[in-house]
Structure formats: C-alpha cells, structure tokens
Design an enzyme around this catalytic site. Structure first.
Site, PDB file in Angstrom:
ATOM      1  N   CYS A 285     111.166  67.897  15.714  1.00 58.28           N
ATOM      2  CA  CYS A 285     112.147  67.175  16.274  1.00 58.28           C
ATOM      3  C   CYS A 285     111.894  67.846  17.750  1.00 58.28           C
ATOM      4  O   CYS A 285     112.608  67.462  18.950  1.00 58.28           O
ATOM      5  CB  CYS A 285     113.183  67.170  15.138  1.00 58.28           C
ATOM      6  SG  CYS A 285     113.320  66.155  14.185  1.00 58.28           S
TER       7      CYS A 285
HETATM    8  N1  NAD Z   1     111.926  65.257   9.556  1.00 55.59           N
HETATM    9  C1  NAD Z   1     113.204  66.003  10.100  1.00 55.59           C
HETATM   10  O1  NAD Z   1     113.551  66.154  10.178  1.00 55.59           O
HETATM   11  C2  NAD Z   1     114.168  64.071  10.607  1.00 55.59           C
HETATM   12  C3  NAD Z   1     114.667  64.469  11.057  1.00 55.59           C
HETATM   13  C4  NAD Z   1     115.630  63.597  11.401  1.00 55.59           C
HETATM   14  C5  NAD Z   1     114.692  61.931  12.245  1.00 55.59           C
HETATM   15  N2  NAD Z   1     113.590  62.566  12.099  1.00 55.59           N
HETATM   16  C6  NAD Z   1     112.443  61.249  13.076  1.00 55.59           C
HETATM   17  O2  NAD Z   1     112.289  60.103  11.940  1.00 55.59           O
HETATM   18  C7  NAD Z   1     111.059  60.604  11.815  1.00 55.59           C
HETATM   19  C8  NAD Z   1     110.143  59.966  10.768  1.00 55.59           C
HETATM   20  O3  NAD Z   1     110.335  61.610  10.670  1.00 55.59           O
HETATM   21  P1  NAD Z   1     109.235  62.307   9.236  1.00 55.59           P
HETATM   22  O4  NAD Z   1     109.558  63.819   9.373  1.00 55.59           O
HETATM   23  O5  NAD Z   1     110.037  61.230   8.355  1.00 55.59           O
HETATM   24  O6  NAD Z   1     107.915  61.817   9.199  1.00 55.59           O
HETATM   25  P2  NAD Z   1     106.592  61.827   8.471  1.00 55.59           P
HETATM   26  O7  NAD Z   1     105.469  62.562   8.755  1.00 55.59           O
HETATM   27  O8  NAD Z   1     107.116  62.905   7.487  1.00 55.59           O
HETATM   28  O9  NAD Z   1     106.557  60.676   7.766  1.00 55.59           O
HETATM   29  C9  NAD Z   1     106.209  59.566   8.320  1.00 55.59           C
HETATM   30  C10 NAD Z   1     105.720  58.416   7.162  1.00 55.59           C
HETATM   31  O10 NAD Z   1     105.329  56.731   7.900  1.00 55.59           O
HETATM   32  C11 NAD Z   1     103.836  57.036   7.321  1.00 55.59           C
HETATM   33  N3  NAD Z   1     103.568  55.825   8.030  1.00 55.59           N
HETATM   34  C12 NAD Z   1     102.987  56.238   9.348  1.00 55.59           C
HETATM   35  N4  NAD Z   1     102.629  55.627   9.931  1.00 55.59           N
HETATM   36  C13 NAD Z   1     102.902  53.853   8.635  1.00 55.59           C
HETATM   37  C14 NAD Z   1     102.915  53.102   9.400  1.00 55.59           C
HETATM   38  N5  NAD Z   1     102.383  52.060  10.257  1.00 55.59           N
HETATM   39  N6  NAD Z   1     103.477  51.687   8.127  1.00 55.59           N
HETATM   40  C15 NAD Z   1     104.069  52.075   6.841  1.00 55.59           C
HETATM   41  N7  NAD Z   1     103.971  54.221   6.865  1.00 55.59           N
HETATM   42  C16 NAD Z   1     103.911  54.742   7.758  1.00 55.59           C
HETATM   43  C17 NAD Z   1     102.985  58.127   7.156  1.00 55.59           C
HETATM   44  O11 NAD Z   1     102.225  57.960   6.279  1.00 55.59           O
HETATM   45  C18 NAD Z   1     104.414  58.479   6.484  1.00 55.59           C
HETATM   46  O12 NAD Z   1     103.671  59.016   5.433  1.00 55.59           O
HETATM   47  C19 NAD Z   1     110.795  59.768  13.371  1.00 55.59           C
HETATM   48  O13 NAD Z   1     110.912  59.527  14.454  1.00 55.59           O
HETATM   49  C20 NAD Z   1     111.929  62.247  13.096  1.00 55.59           C
HETATM   50  O14 NAD Z   1     111.621  62.191  14.497  1.00 55.59           O
HETATM   51  C21 NAD Z   1     112.769  63.758  11.381  1.00 55.59           C
END
Ligand code: NAD
Length: 448
Positions: A285
C-alpha cells in the site's frame, strides 16, 4: 457537498436486488482471495450470505475449500465454521459462475509497472470476464486501491460493452478496503467504509449491501471521490512517515534521541498524531498507492510534490540504516566487510507475515553488497524471497545472538523476546525501538 441525490427511484432489477440483499438471499462473489478478499468473504458468510470466492490461484482455492487458513486476520474457527459447518463459503477458479452472482466484489492486486505507473491488468482482466457474463440486476463493487477515475473510466466502458447500461441494468460502485493487517481492534467489520458509485441508483444498492455487515458506511458523491479518499489516506501515512524519518536523520546528526522527542511530542492532547520512524516503508500500500495519484495528477498538468518528496525520503531509509550500522561497527573496531549481521524481522511491519516490498530486502542486499555475512530471524516469515533474495529464517538462539557482530532490528514483532535479545547480543541497532523498557542487559543498544 455536491452529492448526487441521496435517494432515487430504483428500477425493478435494483429493487429485486435490494430485496435479496436485505433478506440475505443474494449470492455474493468475491474475486481475489488475498489479504482483503478472504476476510471480506468470511465476514459476509458469517452473517448468512452464500459467498463464492474466485481466484486464479488453484492453491488458494483448494485451501479455502478445505478451510485451511492462510490469512492472519481471519480466525481459523470462523473459516472452518463458514466453509465446513455452514457451507456458506466456497471457492472456484472458474469465472463461469460469475453469472450466478448478484453482487461481485473485486479485490485483486493493483501493482505498479517498472516505471512506477499504475498496472491495472488484474482489474481489467476480471472486468472483461465479468462483462462476458453480465446480466441485469447485478452489483459490481471494486475494492482494490486505485487512482480516481478507474471505476468509471476503465471499468464502466468495459462492462457497458456487454450492451447493458450502468445505473439501469447493472450497478457499479467503488468502496475502498481499509483493512490494517495485524490490527486486532479495527477489523473488516468495525472499520468505517466509504462508498461512492457511478450513479445514484448504484450508490443506493451498494450502500444497502455494505450496511449489512459494516458498522458504519460513509457515502460520498461519486466513485472518483471514494477512490481519492483511499489514495489520500495512504498518501497521508506516507508523508507523515517521511516527516518522522527525516526528523530521525536530523536528530542523528544533531545527537538527539528522536524517540524521546516523539514520545514527548505525543503527549500533546490535540493537533498532533504520532508516527514513528523506521528502516523504510513496505507492503503493498504505502510505497505504491501514492504513485497512482501522482500518475493521475499528471493528466491535469499537476505535480504532487509532497508525494514525490515523501517517496524520496522513505526510499533513502535503508541507506541510512546501512550508514548507521557501518558507523556503529566502526566505533567498535569492526568493518562491515568482515562482520556477521543478524537481522531481526523482515516483514514490512509488526506482527504481519507479509514481506512484500519490505525495506528489509534492500537493507539485507546493501549489507551483503558491502561484504557482510547476513542472516535473519523472523517468526512470521520462514522464507524470504524478495528482490532476488532467497533466505530462510534462522532460529533465535543465545549462540546466534552472541555470534553476531551486530543484531539489527528491522521489524518489532511481538513474538520476539527482546529481553533475551539484549541479554545475549553484543551490539544492537534498533530501528523500531523494540527494546523499549528492556535495553538494560549485556548488549549495547543504539536506536535509529
Ligand atoms: N493488503 C492490504 O493491507 C490492503 C489494504 C487495503 C487495500 N488493499 C488493496 O486491495 C487490493 C488487493 O490487495 P491484497 O493485499 O488483498 O492482494 P493479495 O495479493 O493478497 O490478493 C490478491 C488475490 O487476487 C488473486 N488474483 C489476481 N489476479 C486475479 C484474477 N485475474 N482473477 C482472480 N483472482 C486474481 C491473486 O491470486 C490473490 O489471491 C489491492 O488493490 C491493494 O492495494 C490492500
């Protein structure tokens, strides 16, 4: 506030969906079962929605279907309960089943390209899959962090290529996820949630959906405003962390203890919010999201100078840690070239198992490049594979601590016994003030 009408006349697909949301018979799809998606899916299933998780990673799909938990913020018992006992959560790799969903929530990654520009390939790929199967009455909500305009400029045209109209046939909203991994007090359920949408009808349906599980839902006038809220929040953190990091470097030069200064400043009951310095910023982030806004601002011939400055200062911190480590070793008659350095903590922050973009990777690389023999211990990250490194955590033993010329604390995990560290180490550089209250021991402890 220029809010599109708070209530509006809903057409029959929206009314039918509202009904299904309120009696919890709506089918909820969550695309992307990571740090954001899995806790969200579990939360929705816990209140009785039937949830189907979509992920292109077969290992994750299998783990969810076996209720084998892989996200620290999800309680094992909750996952078992919704998957195995209630049968309300399952997962699939097949996008075919998107058509069965009434609501589709998208939580896929939003990384940067090599040139630090937004990489929307995951959002676009999922939106195309959805567009192929879109049917009247569906609500699509994006939760991934992104620049203002993504929902309406990128997703809406792709979805409308199906021939269906947003706000009439289907609904489209943006609601940023604010989850703070490792935070026990604020979770997906009790963290206020901002919702903005592409039209008043979409906002109304999206608000109803989020109000089913989130304690406080905050409507804003548009999806762009909601997108801006999220990138502002993360930029706020990046800028304030940079401010205290700069203060730490200045205090070092002036011979002042930055932690004493910050502790005392933190006693001011108003007008100040405490942030702490460290070896740099990490995770998916803070180092990334401000660049989304920086990129979008350029379209408006606008330079976001705070973002650029904060990035510059925060990126300098690993070098500063290296310099301070070299100075410290030299004060003790050692050169980095022949030194053994034991790093404690490579996760990007306290009590999480996430090492993505961790500043620890750069610190370890810098130390190794100067000839130091490096090893690390992290109870939450058994294997560290970032930026070309592939290291395994070593056990934390009295001999290991005593054998190191320098113990370098980069992450202040609660599970590490810092009294034990200070008792057995000879020299400690503590970049997080993890040794607060336990510094009396054998080791000489120096703070960042
Ligand atoms: N991790 C955090 O603390 C946090 C907090 C707030 C917002 N975010 C935002 O949320 C979003 C997701 O982050 P995250 O940390 O959960 O990511 P992550 O990498 O933990 O999870 C993402 C998931 O999406 C899957 N994925 C990717 N492409 C795909 C597709 N085409 N179809 C289906 N599944 C697919 C991946 O396999 C993975 O399991 C990002 O935009 C991030 O910036 C994250």
């Amino acid at each position: 506030m220029n809010m599109k009408a708070e209530s509006c006349t809903l057409l029959s697909p929206a009314l039918a969906l509202l009904d299904r949301i309120q009696n919890r018979s709506a089918r909820v799809g969550v695309v992307g079962l990571g740090y954001v998606g899995l806790p969200f899916a579990v939360e929705k299933a816990k209140v009785g929605f039937r949830v189907l998780g979509f992920d292109r990673n077969p290992a994750r799909v299998g783990q969810v279907n076996r209720a084998a938990n892989y996200i620290g913020d999800v309680r094992d018992a909750d996952l078992k309960d919704v998957v195995l006992r209630a049968g309300l959560l399952e997962a699939t790799e097949s996008f075919e089943r998107l058509a069965e969903m009434d609501v589709v929530v998208i939580c896929v990654p939003t990384p940067l390209t090599r040139n630090l520009t937004p990489d929307l390939q995951y959002i676009e790929a999922v939106t195309r899959e959805l567009a192929r199967r879109l049917r009247p009455g569906q609500l699509v909500c994006l939760e991934s962090t992104t620049y203002p305009g993504t929902t309406e400029e990128v997703m809406k045209p792709l979805l409308e290529a199906s021939g269906l109209k947003e706000g009439i046939d289907f609904h489209l909203a943006f609601s940023p996820e604010r989850v703070d991994p490792g935070n026990k007090r604020y979770t997906t359920r009790n963290t206020n949630k901002v919702v903005g949408a592409a039209s008043p009808a979409s906002r109304e349906v999206a608000l109803a959906f989020y109000r089913e599980t989130i304690v406080d839902v905050v409507p804003v006038s548009s999806s762009q405003a909601a997108e801006m809220v999220k990138v502002f929040e993360n930029t706020f953190r990046a800028v304030n962390i940079a401010l205290v990091n700069e203060l730490a470097m200045l205090c070092d030069r002036m011979g002042l203890d930055v932690w004493e200064v910050l502790d005392a400043a933190g006693t001011k009951p108003f007008g100040l919010m405490s942030f702490y310095p460290g070896p740099g910023v990490g995770g998916h982030c803070i180092p990334l999201d401000p660049h989304y806004l920086e990129w979008k601002a350029r379209e408006f011939n606008f330079n976001t100078r705070f973002i650029a400055l904060a990035g510059e200062i925060n990126r300098r911190m690993p070098e500063f840690v290296l310099e301070k480590a070299m100075r410290l070793l030299s004060d003790h008659g050692r050169g980095l070239k022949t030194a053994r350095v034991l790093v404690l903590g490579v996760a990007y922050k306290k009590d999480v198992d996430d090492a993505r973009e961790s500043p620890g990777a750069e610190v370890l690389q810098l130390l190794a490049a100067r000839g130091a023999t490096v090893a690390y211990h992290d109870p939450l990250v058994p294997r560290f594979q970032e930026h070309g490194l592939d290291l395994r955590s070593v056990p934390l033993t009295a001999d290991g601590l005593d054998g190191a010329d320098l113990v370098l604390i980069l992450t202040d995990h609660t599970a590490v016994d810092y009294r034990f560290v200070v008792k057995h180490a000879r020299l400690v550089l503590d970049t997080r003030f993890a040794t607060r209250g336990v510094a009396a021991g054998r080791a000489e402890v120096v703070l960042l």
